[in-house]
Design a protein around this motif. Sequence first.
Motif, PDB file in Angstrom:
ATOM      1  N   ARG A  61      -0.868  18.957  39.352  1.00  0.00           N
ATOM      2  CA  ARG A  61      -2.280  18.579  39.319  1.00  0.00           C
ATOM      3  C   ARG A  61      -3.146  19.738  38.814  1.00  0.00           C
ATOM      4  O   ARG A  61      -4.030  19.557  37.987  1.00  0.00           O
ATOM      5  N   PHE A  62      -2.838  20.954  39.301  1.00  0.00           N
ATOM      6  CA  PHE A  62      -3.586  22.143  38.894  1.00  0.00           C
ATOM      7  C   PHE A  62      -3.420  22.414  37.402  1.00  0.00           C
ATOM      8  O   PHE A  62      -4.383  22.730  36.701  1.00  0.00           O
ATOM      9  N   ARG A  63      -2.167  22.254  36.942  1.00  0.00           N
ATOM     10  CA  ARG A  63      -1.858  22.498  35.529  1.00  0.00           C
ATOM     11  C   ARG A  63      -2.654  21.547  34.638  1.00  0.00           C
ATOM     12  O   ARG A  63      -3.163  21.921  33.580  1.00  0.00           O
ATOM     13  N   ARG A  64      -2.781  20.288  35.065  1.00  0.00           N
ATOM     14  CA  ARG A  64      -3.514  19.295  34.286  1.00  0.00           C
ATOM     15  C   ARG A  64      -5.003  19.636  34.249  1.00  0.00           C
ATOM     16  O   ARG A  64      -5.650  19.584  33.216  1.00  0.00           O
ATOM     17  N   ARG A  65      -5.542  20.031  35.413  1.00  0.00           N
ATOM     18  CA  ARG A  65      -6.969  20.385  35.483  1.00  0.00           C
ATOM     19  C   ARG A  65      -7.280  21.596  34.636  1.00  0.00           C
ATOM     20  O   ARG A  65      -8.292  21.646  33.945  1.00  0.00           O
ATOM     21  N   LEU A  66      -6.371  22.591  34.705  1.00  0.00           N
ATOM     22  CA  LEU A  66      -6.550  23.823  33.949  1.00  0.00           C
ATOM     23  C   LEU A  66      -6.602  23.513  32.462  1.00  0.00           C
ATOM     24  O   LEU A  66      -7.453  24.027  31.726  1.00  0.00           O
TER      25      LEU A  66
ATOM     26  N   ALA B 204      -7.376  20.636  30.992  1.00  0.00           N
ATOM     27  CA  ALA B 204      -8.605  19.902  30.680  1.00  0.00           C
ATOM     28  C   ALA B 204      -9.773  20.875  30.565  1.00  0.00           C
ATOM     29  O   ALA B 204     -10.598  20.780  29.648  1.00  0.00           O
ATOM     30  N   GLN B 205      -9.811  21.836  31.490  1.00  0.00           N
ATOM     31  CA  GLN B 205     -10.879  22.829  31.498  1.00  0.00           C
ATOM     32  C   GLN B 205     -10.828  23.686  30.230  1.00  0.00           C
ATOM     33  O   GLN B 205     -11.853  23.908  29.570  1.00  0.00           O
TER      34      GLN B 205
ATOM     35  N   VAL C  58       1.728  16.098  31.218  1.00  0.00           N
ATOM     36  CA  VAL C  58       0.906  17.303  31.066  1.00  0.00           C
ATOM     37  C   VAL C  58       1.419  18.144  29.896  1.00  0.00           C
ATOM     38  O   VAL C  58       0.629  18.666  29.100  1.00  0.00           O
TER      39      VAL C  58
ATOM     40  N   MET D 232     -10.176  12.595  31.385  1.00  0.00           N
ATOM     41  CA  MET D 232      -9.832  13.328  32.605  1.00  0.00           C
ATOM     42  C   MET D 232     -11.023  14.119  33.134  1.00  0.00           C
ATOM     43  O   MET D 232     -11.220  14.242  34.318  1.00  0.00           O
ATOM     44  N   ALA D 233     -11.796  14.690  32.207  1.00  0.00           N
ATOM     45  CA  ALA D 233     -12.884  15.592  32.617  1.00  0.00           C
ATOM     46  C   ALA D 233     -14.132  14.850  33.076  1.00  0.00           C
ATOM     47  O   ALA D 233     -14.134  13.728  33.408  1.00  0.00           O
TER      48      ALA D 233
END
Lengths: 57, 247
Positions: free
Chosen positions: A36-41, A43-44, B227, B246-247
Amino acid sequence: MNSLSELLAMGGYGLYVWGSLGMCAAVVVAELMVIRFRRRLLAQEVMDERATGETTA
Amino acid sequence: MASINWFHYAAPQRFYPLAGRLVPWFGALAVVLTAIGLYIGLWVAPTDAQQGEAYRIIFVHVPTAWMSMVVYLAMATWAAIGLVFNSRLSSMMATALAPTGALMTFLALWTGALWGKPTWGTWWVWDARLTSELVLLFLYIGFMALHSAIDDTRRADRAAGLLAIVGVVNLPIIYFSVQWWNTLHQGASVSITRAPSMATPMLLGMLVMALACWMYCIAVALARVRVIMLERERHAPWARQALEGMA
Protein backbone atom coordinates in the motif's frame (compact mmCIF):
# COMPACT_ATOMS: atom_id res chain seq x y z
CA MET A 1 -9.72 -27.56 23.09
CA ASN A 2 -12.56 -26.84 25.50
CA SER A 3 -12.02 -23.32 26.74
CA LEU A 4 -10.36 -20.05 25.84
CA SER A 5 -7.78 -20.32 28.63
CA GLU A 6 -6.83 -23.78 27.39
CA LEU A 7 -6.49 -22.37 23.90
CA LEU A 8 -4.21 -19.57 25.09
CA ALA A 9 -2.09 -21.84 27.28
CA MET A 10 -1.59 -24.47 24.54
CA GLY A 11 -0.70 -27.05 27.20
CA GLY A 12 2.39 -25.09 28.20
CA TYR A 13 3.49 -24.51 24.60
CA GLY A 14 1.71 -21.16 24.26
CA LEU A 15 4.92 -19.23 23.59
CA TYR A 16 5.85 -21.51 20.68
CA VAL A 17 2.42 -21.91 19.07
CA TRP A 18 1.36 -18.28 19.48
CA GLY A 19 4.85 -17.10 18.59
CA SER A 20 4.48 -18.94 15.28
CA LEU A 21 0.97 -17.72 14.54
CA GLY A 22 1.79 -14.19 15.71
CA MET A 23 4.79 -13.90 13.42
CA CYS A 24 2.69 -15.11 10.47
CA ALA A 25 0.06 -12.47 11.23
CA ALA A 26 2.73 -9.78 11.63
CA VAL A 27 4.35 -10.69 8.30
CA VAL A 28 1.00 -10.62 6.48
CA VAL A 29 0.11 -7.21 7.92
CA ALA A 30 3.57 -5.82 7.15
CA GLU A 31 3.53 -7.13 3.58
CA LEU A 32 0.13 -5.59 2.86
CA MET A 33 1.19 -2.26 4.39
CA VAL A 34 4.40 -2.17 2.34
CA ILE A 35 2.47 -2.72 -0.90
CA ARG A 36 0.00 0.00 0.00
CA PHE A 37 2.84 2.38 0.91
CA ARG A 38 4.68 1.60 -2.32
CA ARG A 39 1.57 2.44 -4.35
CA ARG A 40 1.00 5.72 -2.50
CA LEU A 41 4.64 6.70 -2.86
CA LEU A 42 4.49 6.10 -6.61
CA ALA A 43 1.29 8.12 -6.98
CA GLN A 44 2.88 10.94 -5.01
CA GLU A 45 6.07 10.85 -7.09
CA VAL A 46 4.18 10.97 -10.37
CA MET A 47 2.06 13.86 -9.06
CA ASP A 48 5.20 15.78 -8.07
CA GLU A 49 6.84 15.08 -11.42
CA ARG A 50 3.83 16.41 -13.20
CA ALA A 51 3.61 19.50 -10.97
CA THR A 52 7.27 20.44 -11.59
CA GLY A 53 6.80 19.69 -15.29
CA GLU A 54 3.93 22.12 -15.46
CA THR A 55 5.73 24.98 -13.70
CA THR A 56 8.84 24.73 -15.87
CA ALA A 57 6.83 24.45 -19.08
CA MET B 1 -13.17 -20.67 -21.26
CA ALA B 2 -11.66 -21.95 -24.47
CA SER B 3 -12.34 -18.65 -26.18
CA ILE B 4 -10.05 -16.66 -23.87
CA ASN B 5 -7.10 -15.29 -25.77
CA TRP B 6 -4.35 -15.35 -23.15
CA PHE B 7 -1.97 -13.24 -25.23
CA HIS B 8 -4.53 -10.48 -25.01
CA TYR B 9 -3.68 -10.17 -21.31
CA ALA B 10 0.10 -10.25 -21.83
CA ALA B 11 0.00 -6.47 -22.32
CA PRO B 12 0.32 -4.64 -18.97
CA GLN B 13 -2.47 -2.17 -19.74
CA ARG B 14 -4.90 -5.04 -20.19
CA PHE B 15 -3.58 -7.21 -17.38
CA TYR B 16 -3.68 -4.34 -14.89
CA PRO B 17 -7.50 -4.12 -14.64
CA LEU B 18 -7.88 -7.91 -14.81
CA ALA B 19 -5.50 -8.36 -11.85
CA GLY B 20 -7.39 -5.61 -10.05
CA ARG B 21 -10.61 -7.58 -10.37
CA LEU B 22 -8.97 -10.83 -9.23
CA VAL B 23 -7.21 -9.53 -6.09
CA PRO B 24 -10.35 -9.12 -3.91
CA TRP B 25 -11.56 -12.62 -4.81
CA PHE B 26 -8.30 -14.34 -3.92
CA GLY B 27 -8.01 -12.14 -0.85
CA ALA B 28 -11.52 -13.02 0.33
CA LEU B 29 -10.85 -16.73 -0.24
CA ALA B 30 -7.64 -16.44 1.78
CA VAL B 31 -9.49 -14.84 4.70
CA VAL B 32 -12.33 -17.39 4.71
CA LEU B 33 -10.01 -20.39 4.33
CA THR B 34 -7.70 -19.10 7.07
CA ALA B 35 -10.67 -18.74 9.43
CA ILE B 36 -11.86 -22.29 8.66
CA GLY B 37 -8.33 -23.71 8.80
CA LEU B 38 -7.52 -22.09 12.15
CA TYR B 39 -10.86 -23.22 13.58
CA ILE B 40 -10.13 -26.82 12.60
CA GLY B 41 -6.47 -26.63 13.54
CA LEU B 42 -6.72 -24.87 16.88
CA TRP B 43 -10.12 -25.98 18.12
CA VAL B 44 -11.36 -29.16 16.45
CA ALA B 45 -8.12 -31.12 15.94
CA PRO B 46 -7.22 -33.27 18.96
CA THR B 47 -4.07 -32.95 21.06
CA ASP B 48 -1.15 -34.96 19.69
CA ALA B 49 -0.26 -38.02 21.80
CA GLN B 50 3.50 -37.39 21.60
CA GLN B 51 3.93 -33.65 21.17
CA GLY B 52 0.95 -32.28 23.10
CA GLU B 53 -0.25 -28.92 21.77
CA ALA B 54 3.16 -27.97 20.32
CA TYR B 55 2.33 -29.87 17.14
CA ARG B 56 -0.28 -27.22 16.24
CA ILE B 57 2.57 -25.20 14.73
CA ILE B 58 2.15 -27.63 11.82
CA PHE B 59 -0.88 -25.63 10.62
CA VAL B 60 1.35 -22.71 9.68
CA HIS B 61 4.71 -24.42 9.30
CA VAL B 62 3.85 -26.90 6.56
CA PRO B 63 1.75 -24.47 4.43
CA THR B 64 4.44 -21.75 4.53
CA ALA B 65 7.18 -24.30 3.78
CA TRP B 66 5.22 -25.66 0.82
CA MET B 67 4.54 -22.17 -0.49
CA SER B 68 8.19 -21.19 -0.12
CA MET B 69 8.95 -23.83 -2.76
CA VAL B 70 5.83 -23.34 -4.90
CA VAL B 71 6.39 -19.58 -5.14
CA TYR B 72 10.01 -20.16 -6.10
CA LEU B 73 8.97 -22.53 -8.86
CA ALA B 74 6.40 -20.00 -10.10
CA MET B 75 8.97 -17.20 -9.94
CA ALA B 76 11.56 -19.21 -11.89
CA THR B 77 8.94 -20.24 -14.46
CA TRP B 78 7.88 -16.63 -15.07
CA ALA B 79 11.54 -15.62 -15.23
CA ALA B 80 12.20 -18.33 -17.84
CA ILE B 81 9.19 -17.28 -19.92
CA GLY B 82 10.41 -13.70 -19.66
CA LEU B 83 13.87 -14.70 -20.86
CA VAL B 84 12.68 -16.88 -23.74
CA PHE B 85 9.89 -14.68 -25.09
CA ASN B 86 11.30 -11.37 -23.89
CA SER B 87 7.87 -10.58 -22.45
CA ARG B 88 7.78 -7.72 -19.96
CA LEU B 89 4.82 -8.92 -17.95
CA SER B 90 6.41 -12.34 -17.23
CA SER B 91 9.48 -10.70 -15.75
CA MET B 92 7.28 -8.37 -13.72
CA MET B 93 5.43 -11.43 -12.34
CA ALA B 94 8.75 -12.99 -11.30
CA THR B 95 9.76 -9.77 -9.56
CA ALA B 96 6.39 -9.54 -7.84
CA LEU B 97 6.62 -13.08 -6.47
CA ALA B 98 10.09 -12.78 -4.92
CA PRO B 99 9.25 -10.83 -1.73
CA THR B 100 6.26 -13.08 -0.97
CA GLY B 101 8.39 -16.18 -1.50
CA ALA B 102 11.10 -14.80 0.75
CA LEU B 103 8.54 -14.10 3.47
CA MET B 104 7.09 -17.61 3.16
CA THR B 105 10.60 -19.03 3.51
CA PHE B 106 11.29 -16.84 6.52
CA LEU B 107 8.03 -17.99 8.13
CA ALA B 108 8.83 -21.64 7.46
CA LEU B 109 12.20 -21.16 9.18
CA TRP B 110 10.75 -19.11 12.04
CA THR B 111 7.89 -21.51 12.81
CA GLY B 112 10.32 -24.40 12.38
CA ALA B 113 12.62 -22.92 15.01
CA LEU B 114 9.71 -22.43 17.40
CA TRP B 115 8.68 -26.02 16.78
CA GLY B 116 12.21 -27.40 17.05
CA LYS B 117 12.86 -25.89 20.48
CA PRO B 118 10.17 -27.80 22.41
CA THR B 119 10.41 -31.03 20.37
CA TRP B 120 14.12 -31.35 19.53
CA GLY B 121 15.49 -29.14 22.27
CA THR B 122 17.12 -26.73 19.81
CA TRP B 123 16.07 -23.76 17.67
CA TRP B 124 18.38 -24.69 14.83
CA VAL B 125 20.55 -27.50 13.51
CA TRP B 126 22.62 -27.55 10.35
CA ASP B 127 20.82 -30.53 8.92
CA ALA B 128 20.12 -30.90 5.20
CA ARG B 129 16.46 -29.83 5.30
CA LEU B 130 17.00 -26.73 7.39
CA THR B 131 20.17 -25.69 5.59
CA SER B 132 18.69 -26.07 2.09
CA GLU B 133 15.64 -24.04 3.17
CA LEU B 134 17.99 -21.33 4.42
CA VAL B 135 19.73 -21.43 1.03
CA LEU B 136 16.29 -20.85 -0.54
CA LEU B 137 15.91 -17.69 1.54
CA PHE B 138 19.32 -16.51 0.30
CA LEU B 139 18.28 -17.24 -3.28
CA TYR B 140 15.22 -15.02 -2.90
CA ILE B 141 17.28 -12.27 -1.29
CA GLY B 142 19.93 -12.66 -4.00
CA PHE B 143 17.28 -12.36 -6.72
CA MET B 144 15.89 -9.15 -5.21
CA ALA B 145 19.32 -7.66 -4.50
CA LEU B 146 20.61 -8.39 -8.00
CA HIS B 147 17.47 -6.99 -9.58
CA SER B 148 17.65 -3.76 -7.64
CA ALA B 149 21.40 -3.41 -8.22
CA ILE B 150 21.01 -3.09 -12.01
CA ASP B 151 19.55 0.20 -13.21
CA ASP B 152 18.41 -0.94 -16.64
CA THR B 153 15.19 -2.78 -15.79
CA ARG B 154 15.25 -5.18 -18.72
CA ARG B 155 18.85 -6.13 -17.99
CA ALA B 156 17.95 -6.58 -14.34
CA ASP B 157 15.11 -8.89 -15.42
CA ARG B 158 17.49 -11.03 -17.44
CA ALA B 159 20.26 -11.24 -14.84
CA ALA B 160 17.96 -11.92 -11.90
CA GLY B 161 15.88 -14.28 -14.05
CA LEU B 162 18.95 -16.34 -14.81
CA LEU B 163 19.78 -16.52 -11.10
CA ALA B 164 16.22 -17.67 -10.36
CA ILE B 165 16.44 -20.42 -12.99
CA VAL B 166 19.80 -21.70 -11.75
CA GLY B 167 18.46 -21.70 -8.19
CA VAL B 168 15.76 -24.21 -9.11
CA VAL B 169 18.30 -26.99 -8.46
CA ASN B 170 17.81 -26.24 -4.77
CA LEU B 171 14.13 -27.25 -4.85
CA PRO B 172 14.60 -31.04 -5.25
CA ILE B 173 17.42 -30.80 -2.70
CA ILE B 174 14.98 -29.33 -0.16
CA TYR B 175 12.23 -31.78 -1.05
CA PHE B 176 14.32 -34.96 -1.00
CA SER B 177 16.77 -33.87 1.71
CA VAL B 178 14.92 -35.91 4.34
CA GLN B 179 15.38 -39.03 2.21
CA TRP B 180 18.88 -38.44 0.88
CA TRP B 181 20.47 -37.54 4.20
CA ASN B 182 19.98 -38.55 7.77
CA THR B 183 18.22 -35.43 9.03
CA LEU B 184 16.83 -34.41 12.39
CA HIS B 185 13.89 -33.07 10.44
CA GLN B 186 11.23 -35.73 10.02
CA GLY B 187 10.19 -37.22 6.69
CA ALA B 188 7.01 -36.27 4.84
CA SER B 189 3.76 -36.96 6.71
CA VAL B 190 1.74 -36.36 3.59
CA SER B 191 2.50 -37.84 0.19
CA ILE B 192 0.55 -38.56 -2.94
CA THR B 193 1.66 -42.17 -3.12
CA ARG B 194 0.61 -43.42 0.31
CA ALA B 195 -2.06 -42.85 2.93
CA PRO B 196 -1.25 -39.94 5.28
CA SER B 197 0.10 -40.80 8.72
CA MET B 198 -2.08 -38.21 10.44
CA ALA B 199 -5.49 -37.98 12.09
CA THR B 200 -8.19 -36.68 9.71
CA PRO B 201 -8.91 -33.30 11.38
CA MET B 202 -5.16 -32.61 11.59
CA LEU B 203 -4.73 -33.38 7.90
CA LEU B 204 -7.84 -31.42 6.94
CA GLY B 205 -6.76 -28.37 8.95
CA MET B 206 -3.35 -28.47 7.33
CA LEU B 207 -4.73 -28.77 3.80
CA VAL B 208 -7.22 -25.92 4.34
CA MET B 209 -4.41 -23.74 5.69
CA ALA B 210 -2.25 -24.68 2.70
CA LEU B 211 -5.05 -23.64 0.36
CA ALA B 212 -5.44 -20.37 2.29
CA CYS B 213 -1.71 -19.78 1.84
CA TRP B 214 -2.05 -20.36 -1.92
CA MET B 215 -4.85 -17.81 -2.17
CA TYR B 216 -2.93 -15.28 -0.08
CA CYS B 217 0.20 -15.60 -2.20
CA ILE B 218 -1.78 -15.20 -5.43
CA ALA B 219 -3.65 -12.16 -4.10
CA VAL B 220 -0.50 -10.46 -2.82
CA ALA B 221 1.56 -11.23 -5.93
CA LEU B 222 -1.19 -9.79 -8.15
CA ALA B 223 -1.50 -6.70 -5.96
CA ARG B 224 2.26 -6.21 -6.08
CA VAL B 225 2.57 -6.80 -9.82
CA ARG B 226 -0.01 -4.05 -10.33
CA VAL B 227 2.22 -1.58 -8.51
CA ILE B 228 5.28 -2.80 -10.44
CA MET B 229 3.40 -2.32 -13.72
CA LEU B 230 2.58 1.26 -12.77
CA GLU B 231 6.15 1.94 -11.64
CA ARG B 232 7.62 0.71 -14.91
CA GLU B 233 5.02 2.18 -17.23
CA ARG B 234 4.35 5.38 -15.34
CA HIS B 235 4.71 7.48 -18.49
CA ALA B 236 2.34 5.37 -20.57
CA PRO B 237 -1.14 6.93 -20.94
CA TRP B 238 -2.96 3.98 -19.30
CA ALA B 239 -0.68 4.15 -16.24
CA ARG B 240 -1.11 7.91 -15.96
CA GLN B 241 -4.83 7.42 -16.01
CA ALA B 242 -4.70 4.73 -13.33
CA LEU B 243 -2.42 6.86 -11.15
CA GLU B 244 -4.71 9.83 -11.49
CA GLY B 245 -7.62 7.76 -10.25
CA MET B 246 -5.56 6.86 -7.19
CA ALA B 247 -4.61 10.38 -6.11
